[in-house]
Design an enzyme around this catalytic site. Structure first.
Site, PDB file in Angstrom:
ATOM      1  N   LYS A  32      53.212  26.172  18.521  1.00 28.25           N
ATOM      2  CA  LYS A  32      53.065  24.983  19.368  1.00 28.25           C
ATOM      3  C   LYS A  32      53.954  23.832  18.876  1.00 28.25           C
ATOM      4  O   LYS A  32      54.649  23.193  19.669  1.00 28.25           O
ATOM      5  CB  LYS A  32      51.585  24.543  19.431  1.00 28.25           C
ATOM      6  CG  LYS A  32      50.691  25.622  20.042  1.00 28.25           C
ATOM      7  CD  LYS A  32      49.259  25.188  20.172  1.00 28.25           C
ATOM      8  CE  LYS A  32      48.564  24.939  18.853  1.00 28.25           C
ATOM      9  NZ  LYS A  32      48.473  26.147  17.987  1.00 28.25           N
ATOM     10  N   THR A  33      53.938  23.600  17.560  1.00 25.46           N
ATOM     11  CA  THR A  33      54.792  22.532  17.012  1.00 25.46           C
ATOM     12  C   THR A  33      56.263  22.866  17.264  1.00 25.46           C
ATOM     13  O   THR A  33      57.060  22.003  17.670  1.00 25.46           O
ATOM     14  CB  THR A  33      54.545  22.381  15.493  1.00 25.46           C
ATOM     15  OG1 THR A  33      53.149  22.234  15.279  1.00 25.46           O
ATOM     16  CG2 THR A  33      55.287  21.195  14.922  1.00 25.46           C
TER      17      THR A  33
ATOM     18  N   ASP B 111      49.310  16.707  18.113  1.00 19.52           N
ATOM     19  CA  ASP B 111      48.648  17.944  17.693  1.00 19.52           C
ATOM     20  C   ASP B 111      47.138  17.711  17.670  1.00 19.52           C
ATOM     21  O   ASP B 111      46.695  16.570  17.488  1.00 19.52           O
ATOM     22  CB  ASP B 111      49.139  18.301  16.282  1.00 19.52           C
ATOM     23  CG  ASP B 111      48.980  19.778  15.973  1.00 19.52           C
ATOM     24  OD1 ASP B 111      48.537  20.526  16.862  1.00 19.52           O
ATOM     25  OD2 ASP B 111      49.302  20.176  14.844  1.00 19.52           O
TER      26      ASP B 111
ATOM     27  N   THR C 112      43.889  23.905  19.948  1.00 20.17           N
ATOM     28  CA  THR C 112      43.438  25.273  19.758  1.00 20.17           C
ATOM     29  C   THR C 112      42.315  25.560  20.749  1.00 20.17           C
ATOM     30  O   THR C 112      41.909  26.688  20.922  1.00 20.17           O
ATOM     31  CB  THR C 112      42.898  25.469  18.324  1.00 20.17           C
ATOM     32  OG1 THR C 112      42.034  24.376  18.013  1.00 20.17           O
ATOM     33  CG2 THR C 112      44.031  25.514  17.324  1.00 20.17           C
TER      34      THR C 112
ATOM     35  N   ARG D 165      53.315  32.637  11.964  1.00 16.60           N
ATOM     36  CA  ARG D 165      53.174  31.963  10.656  1.00 16.60           C
ATOM     37  C   ARG D 165      52.755  32.964   9.590  1.00 16.60           C
ATOM     38  O   ARG D 165      53.271  32.938   8.468  1.00 16.60           O
ATOM     39  CB  ARG D 165      52.147  30.831  10.737  1.00 16.60           C
ATOM     40  CG  ARG D 165      51.813  30.244   9.351  1.00 16.60           C
ATOM     41  CD  ARG D 165      50.934  29.021   9.418  1.00 16.60           C
ATOM     42  NE  ARG D 165      51.643  27.893   9.958  1.00 16.60           N
ATOM     43  CZ  ARG D 165      51.132  27.056  10.869  1.00 16.60           C
ATOM     44  NH1 ARG D 165      49.903  27.233  11.307  1.00 16.60           N
ATOM     45  NH2 ARG D 165      51.849  26.051  11.300  1.00 16.60           N
TER      46      ARG D 165
HETATM   47  N1  LIG Z   1      58.121  32.280  18.966  1.00  9.68           N
HETATM   48  C1  LIG Z   1      58.510  32.131  17.710  1.00  9.68           C
HETATM   49  N2  LIG Z   1      59.675  32.633  17.277  1.00  9.68           N
HETATM   50  C2  LIG Z   1      60.042  32.523  15.993  1.00  9.68           C
HETATM   51  N3  LIG Z   1      59.319  31.870  15.042  1.00  9.68           N
HETATM   52  C3  LIG Z   1      58.173  31.335  15.417  1.00  9.68           C
HETATM   53  C4  LIG Z   1      57.703  31.415  16.756  1.00  9.68           C
HETATM   54  N4  LIG Z   1      56.522  30.781  16.839  1.00  9.68           N
HETATM   55  C5  LIG Z   1      56.248  30.308  15.624  1.00  9.68           C
HETATM   56  N5  LIG Z   1      57.236  30.629  14.763  1.00  9.68           N
HETATM   57  C6  LIG Z   1      57.260  30.314  13.337  1.00  9.68           C
HETATM   58  O1  LIG Z   1      55.913  30.239  12.873  1.00  9.68           O
HETATM   59  C7  LIG Z   1      55.713  29.084  12.084  1.00  9.68           C
HETATM   60  C8  LIG Z   1      54.526  28.329  12.606  1.00  9.68           C
HETATM   61  O2  LIG Z   1      54.811  27.787  13.881  1.00  9.68           O
HETATM   62  P1  LIG Z   1      54.232  26.380  14.366  1.00  9.68           P
HETATM   63  O3  LIG Z   1      54.123  25.428  13.214  1.00  9.68           O
HETATM   64  O4  LIG Z   1      55.057  25.953  15.512  1.00  9.68           O
HETATM   65  O5  LIG Z   1      52.785  26.817  14.829  1.00  9.68           O
HETATM   66  P2  LIG Z   1      51.652  25.923  15.493  1.00  9.68           P
HETATM   67  O6  LIG Z   1      51.129  26.690  16.655  1.00  9.68           O
HETATM   68  O7  LIG Z   1      52.146  24.544  15.766  1.00  9.68           O
HETATM   69  O8  LIG Z   1      50.560  25.886  14.369  1.00  9.68           O
HETATM   70  P3  LIG Z   1      49.428  24.752  14.137  1.00  9.68           P
HETATM   71  O9  LIG Z   1      48.525  24.851  15.326  1.00  9.68           O
HETATM   72  O10 LIG Z   1      48.781  25.199  12.842  1.00  9.68           O
HETATM   73  O11 LIG Z   1      50.141  23.441  14.028  1.00  9.68           O
HETATM   74  C9  LIG Z   1      57.024  28.305  12.101  1.00  9.68           C
HETATM   75  O12 LIG Z   1      57.663  28.494  10.876  1.00  9.68           O
HETATM   76  C10 LIG Z   1      57.878  28.940  13.149  1.00  9.68           C
HETATM   77  O13 LIG Z   1      59.173  29.103  12.669  1.00  9.68           O
END
Ligand SMILES: Nc1ncnc2c1ncn2[C@@H]1O[C@H](COP(=O)(O)OP(=O)(O)OP(=O)(O)O)[C@@H](O)[C@H]1O
Length: 363
Positions: free
Chosen positions: A83-84, A128, A177, A236
């Site tokens: 998401k981030t 977030d 979430t 992740r």
């Molecule tokens: N579709 C994707 N392709 C490649 N790498 C990804 C992808 N999605 C996530 N990642 C990798 O996974 C890691 C976590 O992603 P991210 O921080 O965006 O998750 P998030 O959903 O925002 O988590 P949170 O809810 O804990 O903030 C990052 O290092 C990112 O590089």
């Protein structure tokens, strides 16, 4: 990029009782340090989530063609699914700066007013954990999203006055979430809502290959597949397991990540072929060996594994349920046939030729 998120996150959404799990989906300190380097920078690099990518691509292209600011976007999905990353991609695709903050960091409407009033035209505001914002801030956000205006209240009591403040158009990207926890008036103000799914093993293999390339690691396709299968559908976790396997490959072998090396390394870290860790397996083993597969009450199961009820319920069970290994029923927790198969055990009714479900164990 600005980081406003200085307030400590509360434990509400974190893994209770298991902060350092290798297979936990929340970011730990090391993740935060290395994730920036591994984040895809544009939609083309973002692996999987085909439908979300396609829809978002249309939304952003259309906004660019109109020379307008993109609609507000709501991203929902489990931690670690990107998401981030996607919010940063939205900003990059729009050629706009991004400001990152989170619901828990905005406890007063004034906190939000300060952020909103300092946004530049077209800026992306990533919020977030938007479901954890305070109610007054949430109400201020309604007006800001719809009319690009906020009322700043000056003074207190009967003498208080609302001073309207015009805001430049901006794009709010909210992440949660739990989309179900958002009040409908807030949900309705997003022009585009995307639900992010867990990733298929083949998609995680692509994430792993991409990360291995960026980290300059040698990995065989079978090695990537082995890690992907244990990553619980979450990029992740895939990236974190890759780093641990890299360490093992460097220390115990010549650095090349093969299937055997990945399997041995993750064996050392007690992450099994399906991504279950020590706690998950302890719960499943107790359920099968001590209670004949259930039904058994949560408290009894928790005592049997020496953990808190909450740890079993919130840390271990969600993944076990998702994997179809455990069911939560009104009579208690029950193991599925897949659980017996996964631990290589034979259900009692098959051993004795008996007629099925065993006794009911305490709540
Ligand atoms: N579709 C994707 N392709 C490649 N790498 C990804 C992808 N999605 C996530 N990642 C990798 O996974 C890691 C976590 O992603 P991210 O921080 O965006 O998750 P998030 O959903 O925002 O988590 P949170 O809810 O804990 O903030 C990052 O290092 C990112 O590089």
């Amino acid at each position: 990029m600005n980081w406003d998120d200085t307030a400590p996150h509360t434990a509400e959404d974190a893994d209770p009782g298991a902060p350092d799990r290798l297979v936990g989906a929340d970011a730990d300190g090391e993740d935060t340090a290395v994730e920036a380097a591994l984040r895809p920078k544009d939609l083309g690099e973002f692996v999987g989530q085909e439908r979300v990518r396609e829809q978002l691509d249309l939304v952003l292209r259309a906004a660019r063609a109109r020379g307008a600011t993109a609609d507000h976007v709501l991203l929902s999905g489990a931690p670690g699914l990107g998401k981030t990353t996607l919010s940063m991609i939205i900003a990059a695709e729009m050629g706009a700066p991004i400001r990152i903050t989170s619901g828990p960091a905005i406890q007063h409407a004034g906190d939000l007013a300060a952020i909103l009033s300092s946004l530049q035209e077209g800026e992306v505001l990533f919020l977030d954990e938007i479901h954890r914002m305070s109610r007054p801030a949430e109400e201020m956000l309604y007006m800001a999203m719809e009319d690009f205006r906020v009322d700043v209240i000056v003074g207190k009591g009967p003498g208080a006055t609302a001073i309207p403040l015009e805001l430049p158009p901006f794009t709010l990207v909210g992440a949660t979430t739990r989309a179900g926890l958002l009040p409908p008036p807030l949900r309705d103000r997003f022009g585009f809502t995307a639900h992010m799914e867990f990733y298929a093993p083949a998609e995680l293999e692509r994430v792993i290959h991409r990360s291995a390339g960026l980290l300059d690691l040698d990995i065989e396709p079978e090695g990537a597949a082995e890690i992907a299968g244990r990553s619980r559908g979450t990029p992740r976790i895939a990236n974190r397991l890759l780093r641990r396997v890299r360490d093992y490959a460097q220390v115990k072998a010549d650095g090349l990540i093969t299937r055997e090396i990945a399997s041995q390394a993750l064996g050392v870290y007690e992450v099994d072929a399906r991504g279950l860790d020590r706690l998950d397996r302890a719960v499943l083993t107790a359920l099968l060996k001590l209670f004949g597969g259930g039904p058994v009450g949560l408290s009894t199961l928790a005592v049997a594994v020496g953990e808190e009820r909450e740890t079993v319920e919130e840390v271990a069970e969600p993944f076990l349920v998702r994997e179809g290994l455990l069911a939560r029923t009104p009579r208690g927790r029950v193991a599925t046939p897949a659980a017996w198969a996964h631990l290589g055990l034979v259900p009692p009714q098959q051993q004795t030729g008996g007629s099925g479900q065993q006794g009911l164990f305490g709540a």
